[in-house]
Scaffold this motif. Structure first.
Motif, PDB file in Angstrom:
ATOM      1  N   GLN A 192       0.807  -1.196   0.000  1.00  0.00           N
ATOM      2  CA  GLN A 192       0.000   0.000   0.000  1.00  0.00           C
ATOM      3  C   GLN A 192       0.845   1.251   0.000  1.00  0.00           C
ATOM      4  OE1 GLN A 192      -2.649  -0.835   3.428  1.00  0.00           O
ATOM      5  NE2 GLN A 192      -4.266  -0.490   1.969  1.00  0.00           N
ATOM      6  N   GLY A 193       0.268   2.285  -0.645  1.00  0.00           N
ATOM      7  CA  GLY A 193       0.914   3.592  -0.602  1.00  0.00           C
ATOM      8  C   GLY A 193       0.593   4.285   0.707  1.00  0.00           C
ATOM      9  N   GLU A 194       1.364   5.281   1.019  1.00  0.00           N
ATOM     10  CA  GLU A 194       1.130   6.072   2.221  1.00  0.00           C
ATOM     11  C   GLU A 194       1.077   7.528   1.810  1.00  0.00           C
ATOM     12  OE1 GLU A 194       1.009   2.991   5.016  1.00  0.00           O
ATOM     13  OE2 GLU A 194       0.741   5.120   5.385  1.00  0.00           O
ATOM     14  N   GLU A 195      -0.051   8.172   2.100  1.00  0.00           N
ATOM     15  CA  GLU A 195      -0.150   9.589   1.755  1.00  0.00           C
ATOM     16  C   GLU A 195       0.273  10.460   2.913  1.00  0.00           C
ATOM     17  OE1 GLU A 195      -2.624   7.534   1.116  1.00  0.00           O
ATOM     18  OE2 GLU A 195      -3.526   7.902  -0.833  1.00  0.00           O
ATOM     19  N   ASP A 196       0.704  11.632   2.537  1.00  0.00           N
ATOM     20  CA  ASP A 196       1.021  12.593   3.572  1.00  0.00           C
ATOM     21  C   ASP A 196       0.810  13.983   2.974  1.00  0.00           C
ATOM     22  OD1 ASP A 196       4.188  13.609   3.093  1.00  0.00           O
ATOM     23  OD2 ASP A 196       3.168  14.356   4.878  1.00  0.00           O
ATOM     24  N   PRO A 197       0.203  14.927   3.653  1.00  0.00           N
ATOM     25  CA  PRO A 197      -0.253  14.751   5.038  1.00  0.00           C
ATOM     26  C   PRO A 197      -1.568  13.978   5.102  1.00  0.00           C
ATOM     27  CG  PRO A 197      -0.875  16.906   4.256  1.00  0.00           C
ATOM     28  CD  PRO A 197      -0.075  16.270   3.133  1.00  0.00           C
ATOM     29  N   GLN A 198      -1.985  13.591   6.270  1.00  0.00           N
ATOM     30  CA  GLN A 198      -3.270  12.920   6.424  1.00  0.00           C
ATOM     31  C   GLN A 198      -4.414  13.911   6.271  1.00  0.00           C
ATOM     32  OE1 GLN A 198      -3.751  10.308   9.760  1.00  0.00           O
ATOM     33  NE2 GLN A 198      -1.723   9.390   9.516  1.00  0.00           N
ATOM     34  N   ALA A 199      -4.153  15.158   6.651  1.00  0.00           N
ATOM     35  CA  ALA A 199      -5.180  16.181   6.518  1.00  0.00           C
ATOM     36  C   ALA A 199      -4.521  17.484   6.094  1.00  0.00           C
ATOM     37  CB  ALA A 199      -5.937  16.375   7.835  1.00  0.00           C
ATOM     38  N   ASN A 251       1.389  14.100  -1.020  1.00  0.00           N
ATOM     39  CA  ASN A 251       2.463  13.192  -1.377  1.00  0.00           C
ATOM     40  C   ASN A 251       2.067  11.747  -1.113  1.00  0.00           C
ATOM     41  OD1 ASN A 251       4.508  15.335  -1.903  1.00  0.00           O
ATOM     42  ND2 ASN A 251       4.106  15.764   0.254  1.00  0.00           N
ATOM     43  N   CYS A 252       2.693  10.871  -1.854  1.00  0.00           N
ATOM     44  CA  CYS A 252       2.419   9.444  -1.713  1.00  0.00           C
ATOM     45  C   CYS A 252       3.741   8.700  -1.808  1.00  0.00           C
ATOM     46  CB  CYS A 252       1.468   8.992  -2.824  1.00  0.00           C
ATOM     47  SG  CYS A 252       1.214   7.218  -2.950  1.00  0.00           S
ATOM     48  N   SER A 253       3.977   7.808  -0.881  1.00  0.00           N
ATOM     49  CA  SER A 253       5.176   6.977  -0.952  1.00  0.00           C
ATOM     50  C   SER A 253       4.761   5.515  -0.967  1.00  0.00           C
ATOM     51  CB  SER A 253       6.109   7.260   0.231  1.00  0.00           C
ATOM     52  OG  SER A 253       5.456   6.980   1.447  1.00  0.00           O
ATOM     53  N   TYR A 254       5.573   4.682  -1.582  1.00  0.00           N
ATOM     54  CA  TYR A 254       5.257   3.263  -1.664  1.00  0.00           C
ATOM     55  C   TYR A 254       6.538   2.461  -1.511  1.00  0.00           C
ATOM     56  CZ  TYR A 254       6.786   4.143  -6.461  1.00  0.00           C
ATOM     57  OH  TYR A 254       7.513   4.531  -7.562  1.00  0.00           O
ATOM     58  N   LYS A 255       6.388   1.147  -1.362  1.00  0.00           N
ATOM     59  CA  LYS A 255       7.559   0.359  -1.003  1.00  0.00           C
ATOM     60  C   LYS A 255       8.065  -0.578  -2.090  1.00  0.00           C
ATOM     61  CE  LYS A 255       6.607   0.566   3.924  1.00  0.00           C
ATOM     62  NZ  LYS A 255       6.239  -0.181   5.160  1.00  0.00           N
ATOM     63  N   ARG A 290      -3.791   5.535   2.648  1.00  0.00           N
ATOM     64  CA  ARG A 290      -4.808   5.930   3.630  1.00  0.00           C
ATOM     65  C   ARG A 290      -5.532   7.213   3.252  1.00  0.00           C
ATOM     66  NH1 ARG A 290      -1.327   5.498   9.045  1.00  0.00           N
ATOM     67  NH2 ARG A 290       0.105   6.553   7.643  1.00  0.00           N
ATOM     68  N   GLY A 291      -4.961   7.954   2.338  1.00  0.00           N
ATOM     69  CA  GLY A 291      -5.664   9.137   1.865  1.00  0.00           C
ATOM     70  C   GLY A 291      -5.301  10.420   2.582  1.00  0.00           C
ATOM     71  N   SER A 316      -8.734   3.770   4.390  1.00  0.00           N
ATOM     72  CA  SER A 316      -8.442   3.477   2.998  1.00  0.00           C
ATOM     73  C   SER A 316      -9.332   2.356   2.472  1.00  0.00           C
ATOM     74  CB  SER A 316      -6.978   3.058   2.879  1.00  0.00           C
ATOM     75  OG  SER A 316      -6.661   2.813   1.533  1.00  0.00           O
ATOM     76  N   LEU A 317      -9.249   2.144   1.184  1.00  0.00           N
ATOM     77  CA  LEU A 317      -9.924   0.997   0.579  1.00  0.00           C
ATOM     78  C   LEU A 317      -9.013  -0.216   0.724  1.00  0.00           C
ATOM     79  CD1 LEU A 317     -11.093   3.519  -1.061  1.00  0.00           C
ATOM     80  CD2 LEU A 317     -11.719   1.833  -2.759  1.00  0.00           C
ATOM     81  N   MET A 318      -9.603  -1.294   1.231  1.00  0.00           N
ATOM     82  CA  MET A 318      -8.849  -2.527   1.364  1.00  0.00           C
ATOM     83  C   MET A 318      -9.357  -3.523   0.324  1.00  0.00           C
ATOM     84  SD  MET A 318      -6.721  -1.973   3.746  1.00  0.00           S
ATOM     85  CE  MET A 318      -6.125  -3.636   3.981  1.00  0.00           C
TER      86      MET A 318
END
Lengths: 114, 119
Positions: A3-10, A22-26, A106-107, B43-45
């Motif tokens: 899953q990607g991780e967005e930042d900031p959350q809000a 921003n979005c980071s992924y692994k 997570r958005g 998020s959407l899972m």
């Protein structure tokens, strides 16, 4: 996790300002997509950027992709109150069993004040 | 073009009952559809990948006997939540891939979602 991780959350801004998420992924990706979701509603596809692309534009949206850093950014210029929504990045992968699947971050909840 | 519908848009049911959610591609054929669930402000899972004419592929941790998926035609996939309990309450979203699209780029079209509330 794929899953990607967005930042900031809000993110809370005034109309007319620019919003950057921003979005980071692994893991390695085939493409990365950005979606928008209004509260309690379905997803609206905004833009898809392929792994061999570095930047893409669509109207007031600008997406960048840096595969070396495994990150992407979404810029909304001259924001409007109607841009208030959650924004998700989703990564598409090209390996084996994950082919075809999208994995969402997570958005970022964007609020644009008039 | 590329419209995906879901039915119902919301459903309230009693604990122990089963609920069926339909996902339809309206103007294209989809050999592959995906089912997601989303908890509030999360998020959407991805739950499972639905393949026309074959068994669904479930993500790790998703109970296949709990969430039955049937993809009987190129335009319809159904998700049945069996013996639903309050913890199954969630927003369920489906997506579909156009049979004629370039599969290497994962483009999916999303339905509007179904809000399930189990009392």
């Amino acid at each position: 996790s794929q899953q990607g991780e967005e930042d900031p959350q809000a993110l809370s801004i005034q109309e007319g300002e620019n919003a950057t998420m921003n979005c980071s992924y692994k893991t390695s990706i085939n493409n990365l997509q950005w979606y928008r979701q209004n509260s309690g509603r379905g997803l609206v596809h905004l833009i898809l950027i392929r792994s061999n692309e570095r930047e893409k534009h669509s109207g007031r949206l600008r997406v960048t992709l840096d595969t070396s850093k495994k990150s992407s950014s979404l810029l909304i210029t001259a924001s409007r109150a109607a841009d208030t929504a959650s924004y998700f990045c989703a990564t598409g992968h090209d390996r084996g069993s994950t082919l075809g699947r999208l994995y969402f971050g997570r958005g970022t909840q964007l609020t644009v004040w008039p | 073009g590329a419209v995906v519908s879901q039915h119902p848009s919301w459903v309230i049911c009693k604990s122990g009952t089963s609920v069926k959610i339909e996902c339809r591609s309206l103007d294209f054929q989809a050999t592959t559809m995906f089912w997601y669930r989303q908890f509030p402000k999360q998020s959407l899972m991805l739950m499972a990948t639905s393949n026309e004419g074959s068994k669904a592929t479930y993500e790790q941790g998703v109970e296949k006997d709990k969430f039955l998926i049937n993809h009987a035609s190129l335009t319809l996939s159904t998700l049945t939540v069996t013996s639903a309990h309050p913890e199954d309450s969630s927003f369920y979203i489906c997506s579909a891939r156009d049979r004629l699209a370039d599969y290497s780029y994962n483009e999916q079209f999303f339905g509007p979602g179904t809000r399930l509330t189990v009392l």
